[in-house]
Motif scaffolding. Structure first.
Motif, PDB file in Angstrom:
ATOM      1  N   LEU A 295       0.852  -1.189   0.000  1.00  0.00           N
ATOM      2  CA  LEU A 295       0.000   0.000   0.000  1.00  0.00           C
ATOM      3  C   LEU A 295       0.889   1.240   0.000  1.00  0.00           C
ATOM      4  CD1 LEU A 295      -2.733   1.399   0.244  1.00  0.00           C
ATOM      5  CD2 LEU A 295      -2.628   1.028   2.713  1.00  0.00           C
ATOM      6  N   LEU A 296       0.777   2.049  -1.063  1.00  0.00           N
ATOM      7  CA  LEU A 296       1.526   3.307  -1.160  1.00  0.00           C
ATOM      8  C   LEU A 296       0.660   4.445  -0.648  1.00  0.00           C
ATOM      9  CD1 LEU A 296       3.260   3.115  -4.661  1.00  0.00           C
ATOM     10  CD2 LEU A 296       4.079   2.310  -2.451  1.00  0.00           C
ATOM     11  N   LEU A 297       1.229   5.270   0.203  1.00  0.00           N
ATOM     12  CA  LEU A 297       0.492   6.380   0.804  1.00  0.00           C
ATOM     13  C   LEU A 297       1.296   7.669   0.723  1.00  0.00           C
ATOM     14  CD1 LEU A 297      -0.531   4.399   3.976  1.00  0.00           C
ATOM     15  CD2 LEU A 297      -2.166   5.226   2.305  1.00  0.00           C
ATOM     16  N   ASP A 298       0.646   8.752   0.287  1.00  0.00           N
ATOM     17  CA  ASP A 298       1.286  10.063   0.369  1.00  0.00           C
ATOM     18  C   ASP A 298       1.387  10.464   1.836  1.00  0.00           C
ATOM     19  OD1 ASP A 298       1.774  10.631  -2.306  1.00  0.00           O
ATOM     20  OD2 ASP A 298      -0.308  11.223  -2.620  1.00  0.00           O
ATOM     21  N   LYS A 299       2.377  11.281   2.140  1.00  0.00           N
ATOM     22  CA  LYS A 299       2.500  11.754   3.521  1.00  0.00           C
ATOM     23  C   LYS A 299       1.497  12.863   3.818  1.00  0.00           C
ATOM     24  CE  LYS A 299       4.883  15.005   5.101  1.00  0.00           C
ATOM     25  NZ  LYS A 299       5.859  16.037   5.460  1.00  0.00           N
ATOM     26  N   THR A 300       1.592  13.927   3.047  1.00  0.00           N
ATOM     27  CA  THR A 300       0.786  15.115   3.338  1.00  0.00           C
ATOM     28  C   THR A 300      -0.682  14.871   3.015  1.00  0.00           C
ATOM     29  OG1 THR A 300       2.686  16.489   2.808  1.00  0.00           O
ATOM     30  CG2 THR A 300       0.543  17.572   2.898  1.00  0.00           C
ATOM     31  N   GLY A 301      -1.539  15.052   4.008  1.00  0.00           N
ATOM     32  CA  GLY A 301      -2.969  14.897   3.825  1.00  0.00           C
ATOM     33  C   GLY A 301      -3.455  13.476   4.006  1.00  0.00           C
ATOM     34  N   THR A 302      -2.539  12.516   3.999  1.00  0.00           N
ATOM     35  CA  THR A 302      -2.921  11.116   4.180  1.00  0.00           C
ATOM     36  C   THR A 302      -2.437  10.614   5.534  1.00  0.00           C
ATOM     37  OG1 THR A 302      -2.765  10.738   1.793  1.00  0.00           O
ATOM     38  CG2 THR A 302      -2.772   8.802   3.210  1.00  0.00           C
ATOM     39  N   ILE A 303      -1.133  10.642   5.712  1.00  0.00           N
ATOM     40  CA  ILE A 303      -0.566  10.218   6.997  1.00  0.00           C
ATOM     41  C   ILE A 303      -0.568  11.378   7.996  1.00  0.00           C
ATOM     42  CG2 ILE A 303       1.538   9.361   8.101  1.00  0.00           C
ATOM     43  CD1 ILE A 303       2.127   7.936   5.426  1.00  0.00           C
ATOM     44  N   THR A 304      -0.327  12.580   7.480  1.00  0.00           N
ATOM     45  CA  THR A 304      -0.344  13.766   8.340  1.00  0.00           C
ATOM     46  C   THR A 304      -1.487  14.678   7.892  1.00  0.00           C
ATOM     47  OG1 THR A 304       1.173  14.974   6.892  1.00  0.00           O
ATOM     48  CG2 THR A 304       2.143  13.642   8.640  1.00  0.00           C
ATOM     49  N   PHE A 305      -1.830  15.646   8.724  1.00  0.00           N
ATOM     50  CA  PHE A 305      -2.932  16.549   8.400  1.00  0.00           C
ATOM     51  C   PHE A 305      -2.604  17.462   7.229  1.00  0.00           C
ATOM     52  CE2 PHE A 305      -4.259  15.513  12.760  1.00  0.00           C
ATOM     53  CZ  PHE A 305      -5.588  15.215  12.514  1.00  0.00           C
ATOM     54  N   LYS A 432       5.983  21.626  12.187  1.00  0.00           N
ATOM     55  CA  LYS A 432       5.632  20.251  12.526  1.00  0.00           C
ATOM     56  C   LYS A 432       4.337  19.867  11.845  1.00  0.00           C
ATOM     57  CE  LYS A 432       5.113  17.031  16.408  1.00  0.00           C
ATOM     58  NZ  LYS A 432       6.031  16.066  15.782  1.00  0.00           N
ATOM     59  N   ASP A 433       4.362  18.719  11.171  1.00  0.00           N
ATOM     60  CA  ASP A 433       3.174  18.157  10.526  1.00  0.00           C
ATOM     61  C   ASP A 433       2.688  17.008  11.402  1.00  0.00           C
ATOM     62  OD1 ASP A 433       1.176  17.659   8.777  1.00  0.00           O
ATOM     63  OD2 ASP A 433       2.445  17.243   7.050  1.00  0.00           O
ATOM     64  N   VAL A 434       1.483  17.125  11.921  1.00  0.00           N
ATOM     65  CA  VAL A 434       0.988  16.182  12.923  1.00  0.00           C
ATOM     66  C   VAL A 434       0.434  14.924  12.246  1.00  0.00           C
ATOM     67  CG1 VAL A 434      -0.616  15.874  14.845  1.00  0.00           C
ATOM     68  CG2 VAL A 434       0.446  18.104  14.441  1.00  0.00           C
ATOM     69  N   VAL A 435       0.866  13.759  12.751  1.00  0.00           N
ATOM     70  CA  VAL A 435       0.349  12.488  12.252  1.00  0.00           C
ATOM     71  C   VAL A 435      -1.100  12.318  12.708  1.00  0.00           C
ATOM     72  CG1 VAL A 435       0.578   9.969  12.404  1.00  0.00           C
ATOM     73  CG2 VAL A 435       2.613  11.404  12.206  1.00  0.00           C
ATOM     74  N   LYS A 436      -1.951  11.875  11.796  1.00  0.00           N
ATOM     75  CA  LYS A 436      -3.360  11.702  12.124  1.00  0.00           C
ATOM     76  C   LYS A 436      -3.535  10.646  13.217  1.00  0.00           C
ATOM     77  CE  LYS A 436      -5.177  13.098   7.615  1.00  0.00           C
ATOM     78  NZ  LYS A 436      -5.975  12.700   6.431  1.00  0.00           N
ATOM     79  N   ARG A 465      11.912   9.536   7.561  1.00  0.00           N
ATOM     80  CA  ARG A 465      12.150   8.424   8.498  1.00  0.00           C
ATOM     81  C   ARG A 465      11.430   8.668   9.830  1.00  0.00           C
ATOM     82  NH1 ARG A 465      17.148   8.448   8.291  1.00  0.00           N
ATOM     83  NH2 ARG A 465      17.468   6.716   6.843  1.00  0.00           N
ATOM     84  N   ALA A 466      11.496   9.898  10.319  1.00  0.00           N
ATOM     85  CA  ALA A 466      10.863  10.214  11.601  1.00  0.00           C
ATOM     86  C   ALA A 466       9.342  10.100  11.515  1.00  0.00           C
ATOM     87  CB  ALA A 466      11.261  11.618  12.043  1.00  0.00           C
ATOM     88  N   ILE A 467       8.748  10.612  10.438  1.00  0.00           N
ATOM     89  CA  ILE A 467       7.291  10.517  10.267  1.00  0.00           C
ATOM     90  C   ILE A 467       6.869   9.065  10.114  1.00  0.00           C
ATOM     91  CG2 ILE A 467       5.391  11.029   8.695  1.00  0.00           C
ATOM     92  CD1 ILE A 467       6.069  13.406  10.297  1.00  0.00           C
ATOM     93  N   ALA A 468       7.637   8.293   9.344  1.00  0.00           N
ATOM     94  CA  ALA A 468       7.314   6.878   9.152  1.00  0.00           C
ATOM     95  C   ALA A 468       7.374   6.127  10.473  1.00  0.00           C
ATOM     96  CB  ALA A 468       8.281   6.259   8.145  1.00  0.00           C
ATOM     97  N   ARG A 469       8.366   6.462  11.295  1.00  0.00           N
ATOM     98  CA  ARG A 469       8.499   5.805  12.599  1.00  0.00           C
ATOM     99  C   ARG A 469       7.313   6.157  13.506  1.00  0.00           C
ATOM    100  NH1 ARG A 469      12.745   8.272  14.427  1.00  0.00           N
ATOM    101  NH2 ARG A 469      14.192   7.028  13.180  1.00  0.00           N
ATOM    102  N   ASP A 538     -15.893  10.819  -0.295  1.00  0.00           N
ATOM    103  CA  ASP A 538     -15.495  11.669   0.831  1.00  0.00           C
ATOM    104  C   ASP A 538     -14.146  12.342   0.605  1.00  0.00           C
ATOM    105  OD1 ASP A 538     -17.769  10.995   2.255  1.00  0.00           O
ATOM    106  OD2 ASP A 538     -16.820   9.240   3.155  1.00  0.00           O
ATOM    107  N   SER A 539     -13.433  11.914  -0.437  1.00  0.00           N
ATOM    108  CA  SER A 539     -12.096  12.463  -0.732  1.00  0.00           C
ATOM    109  C   SER A 539     -11.166  12.348   0.459  1.00  0.00           C
ATOM    110  CB  SER A 539     -12.207  13.923  -1.197  1.00  0.00           C
ATOM    111  OG  SER A 539     -12.996  14.022  -2.365  1.00  0.00           O
ATOM    112  N   ASP A 540     -11.182  11.189   1.089  1.00  0.00           N
ATOM    113  CA  ASP A 540     -10.316  10.914   2.240  1.00  0.00           C
ATOM    114  C   ASP A 540      -9.248   9.919   1.805  1.00  0.00           C
ATOM    115  OD1 ASP A 540      -9.088  10.270   4.593  1.00  0.00           O
ATOM    116  OD2 ASP A 540     -10.837   9.329   5.525  1.00  0.00           O
ATOM    117  N   PRO A 541      -7.990  10.342   1.655  1.00  0.00           N
ATOM    118  CA  PRO A 541      -6.949   9.432   1.159  1.00  0.00           C
ATOM    119  C   PRO A 541      -6.750   8.201   2.038  1.00  0.00           C
ATOM    120  CG  PRO A 541      -6.184  11.708   1.091  1.00  0.00           C
ATOM    121  CD  PRO A 541      -7.465  11.707   1.864  1.00  0.00           C
ATOM    122  N   THR A 542      -7.028   8.310   3.337  1.00  0.00           N
ATOM    123  CA  THR A 542      -6.845   7.154   4.212  1.00  0.00           C
ATOM    124  C   THR A 542      -7.932   6.106   4.015  1.00  0.00           C
ATOM    125  OG1 THR A 542      -8.095   8.165   6.029  1.00  0.00           O
ATOM    126  CG2 THR A 542      -5.739   8.592   5.955  1.00  0.00           C
TER     127      THR A 542
END
Length: 668
Positions: A295-305, A432-436, A465-469, A538-542
């Motif tokens: 599963l490939l996921l973008d960071k911005t808007g998907t993993i983080t707000f 700082k980009d906050v993880v959902k 690396r830090a966001i992934a962790r 819903d246009s929700d990447p997650t």
């Protein structure tokens, strides 16, 4: 989005089930078609027995009745699933209304029916007006009410020039004025395609379903040959048996349960996706989601707000906090980005009333080439940007103390912005980009499913690396461009892996087209929606995570009910075979473990149970078996224990109870 209650669909589903008894329709399901042939033969034999008073008329009539009921129950399962889809389609149709459109012409504009618009036409929409058809915003920005399509009451922002430029016919502009280019001809709009996609009758069989159908046909042929040879063996032994009993034996041994429920399971999978506000363009897309490996996921808007916030101002050695705060404020004074506004707010708090008179500011906007922004003032030139961009701007490496700060922020998962005045480095802003919330748990669920997750981001490797962790991601791909994402998908597919991803922009379209499961955002561009095999209203990447779970649930439901169906046949074997031969071979009494009353009640009980188990399992087939993220071995053990062992034991109890009822009614 609300769906019509199932209770209101029973009567039309029953009528449709009767219509589906037409052999020209039923032959597409060979197992049930064979049951229909057996039903016709048994009915003819029952009529013959009743006319000639041979004494087998009542028995043959009861068997014929329950064989027809078996067909009706199987057809009813498929019809009910189809009517659920049609009810959803009808709900969508109610959202579509004929509206007038303000088509743009060379001489100005003209009022025309929305249905007359063609691909390539331009139209204008003002506040309060409905959007007549699908399109891409060319000019303007608007707040749009999409509740008729998505069920979400909160308005959304759509604007030209970005990845959220697509608009859907039937939605309404609340504020703003937009100029739109038509992207679909009448009958081909997104709403039209949604209506077609959710109607179960138009669903094509997926490859997995086709493979299972072939297996069921193979089992049916095997049992057909076995039962077909029994009369020869009986004749050789000087014995005879009733053709009605042979037909009953065949119907009980072939996998009628799963054959009757198989279409309903597939349709219900698409229905469950639709209830999650995901439109699947095919049953294959839903099933493949259950089989994906990566599963490939973008960071911005998907993993983080996605809206990075300034949380700290860190001055360089020799720079006062006030000097850094003023530089940050001036460089962000006319920066309209969320990050710029956040930096300005934090800077003003840091200055706490010591703000001096504001000089005249000439903004320097961010560009992909410079990767920095700022302002030119009478006090000097202020810039803020990434480490490498600022080094290129000032012409020499950053001071060591600043480099240490930059590395520390990046390693913590933040984004460092270096700030300068007249090419002198003053310090660093920590964004700082906050993880959902909840994502680490969901990724852990995926890991238990055997699905690996990879975060794709344009950030530097330390930040990635830090966001992934923090998010619990298995791997990351940093400093990625759109073409890098496509190359990554192809590379993993060449290894034999199935890849899923989500996207909303035109630059995502090639990757979406390449991915095995591609979830496009409804708010995204038309190119992205055309390339994807699913669209998230819903246009929700997650939502891609939820889609994977729906696919897993579909596959597990089909596998569990197949296991149950095959296990059922074992018990029915112990009911009918002894009943057929115990009179001639008393030693076979040892197989009569159910201690059924008579051969007549044994055969009748098995046929009745074989018919009743189908409607009993319809709710499970439509609802789906609850998915639990466990390994394949644990899942196999669970299926064998619950649906394998249960599939053997339940018929023993059910057939025995029916036999007791028949005995009470003196049908023996």
């Amino acid at each position: 989005m609300k769906t019509t209650q199932t209770t209101s669909l029973h009567l039309p589903a029953i009528r449709q089930a009767v219509v589906m008894l037409n052999p020209l329709r039923l032959w597409r399901n060979p197992v049930m078609f064979l049951v229909e042939v057996g039903s016709l033969l048994t009915t003819l034999m029952a009529l013959d027995a009743l006319i000639r008073h041979t004494g087998e008329g009542l028995f043959a009539s009861v068997i014929a009745l329950w064989l027809w009921l078996t067909l009706l129950f199987a057809n009813y399962a498929e019809s009910l699933a189809e009517f659920q889809g049609k009810a959803q389609a009808e709900t969508l149709r109610t959202t579509r209304s004929e509206v007038m459109a303000r088509r743009i012409t060379e001489d100005g504009s003209e009022e025309v029916p929305g249905a007359s618009l063609r691909k390539g036409d331009l139209f204008l929409v003002l506040p309060g007006e409905f959007i007549p058809t699908d399109g891409e915003i060319l000019e303007g920005v608007a707040s749009i009410d999409e509740s008729a399509i998505t069920g979400e009451s909160a308005p959304v922002i759509r604007e030209a020039g970005g990845d959220r430029s697509g608009v859907t016919g039937g939605t309404r502009v609340l504020a703003g004025e937009i100029r739109v280019a038509v992207t679909s001809n009448p009958g081909e709009t997104f709403l039209d395609r949604m209506i077609g996609l959710v109607e179960g009758a138009k669903r094509k069989k997926s490859p997995n379903e086709v493979a299972l159908s072939i297996l069921l046909i193979g089992l049916t042929l095997i049992f057909l040959v076995v039962v077909g040879t029994l009369p020869a063996f009986f004749s050789y032994a000087g014995l005879s048996t009733s053709p009605t009993v042979l037909i009953a034996l065949l119907v009980c041994l072939i996998p009628t349960t799963i054959a009757g429920l198989l279409p309903a399971i597939g349709i219900a999978g698409i229905d469950r996706a639709f209830k999650a506000n995901v439109i699947a363009k095919s049953g294959k897309a839903v099933e493949v989601a259950g089989d994906i490996d990566l599963l490939l996921l973008d960071k911005t808007g998907t993993i983080t707000f996605g809206n990075r916030q300034a949380v700290q101002l860190l001055p360089a050695e020799g720079t006062s906090p006030e000097a850094l705060a003023r530089a940050c404020a001036l460089s962000s004074l006319k920066d309209a980005t969320p990050e710029g506004k956040s930096i300005l707010e934090l800077s003003m708090v840091a200055l706490s009333g010591s703000w001096q008179e504001t000089p005249e500011v000439e903004p320097v906007p961010f560009t992909p080439e410079t990767r920095m922004s700022g302002a030119d003032t009478s006090e000097g030139s202020y810039r803020k940007g990434s480490e490498d961009a600022m080094e290129a701007y000032i012409g020499h490496p950053l001071p060591l103390d600043v480099k240490r700060v930059v590395s520390g922020i990046a390693e913590s998962g933040g984004t460092p912005l270096v700030v300068s005045r007249n090419k002198e480095v003053l310090g660093v802003v920590h964004l700082k980009d906050v993880v959902k919330p909840g994502l680490p748990e969901r990724f852990a669920r995926l890991r238990k499913m055997g699905v690996s997750t990879v975060m794709v981001t344009g950030d530097n490797p330390l930040t990635a690396r830090a966001i992934a962790r923090e998010a619990g991601i298995d791997d990351f791909f940093a400093q990625a461009r759109p073409e890098d994402k496509l190359a990554l998908i192809k590379k993993e597919q060449d290894k034999g892996r199935l890849v899923a991803m989500s996207g909303d922009g035109t630059n995502d379209a090639p990757s979406l087209a390449q991915a095995d499961v591609a979830l496009a955002m409804n708010s995204g561009t038309q190119a992205a929606k055309e390339a994807g095999n699913m669209v998230d209203l819903d246009s929700d990447p997650t939502k891609i995570i939820e889609v994977v779970e729906i696919g897993k649930q579909l596959l597990i439901t089909r596998g569990a009910l197949t296991t149950f169906s095959v296990a059922n046949d074992v018990a029915k074997y112990f009911a009918i075979l002894p009943a057929m031969m115990v009179a001639h071979y008393p030693a076979l009494q040892v197989l009569n473990v159910m201690k059924l009353t008579s051969p007549v009640s044994a055969v009748t009980s098995a046929i009745i149970f074989n018919a009743l188990i189908i409607p009993a399992l319809i709710p499970l087939a439509l609802r789906g078996i609850r998915y639990r993220p466990v390994g394949a071995a644990a899942l196999l053990r669970r299926n064998l224990l619950i649906y394998g062992l249960g599939g053997i034991l339940l018929p023993f109890a059910g057939i025995k109870l029916i036999d007791m009822g028949l005995t009470f009614l003196h049908f023996t």
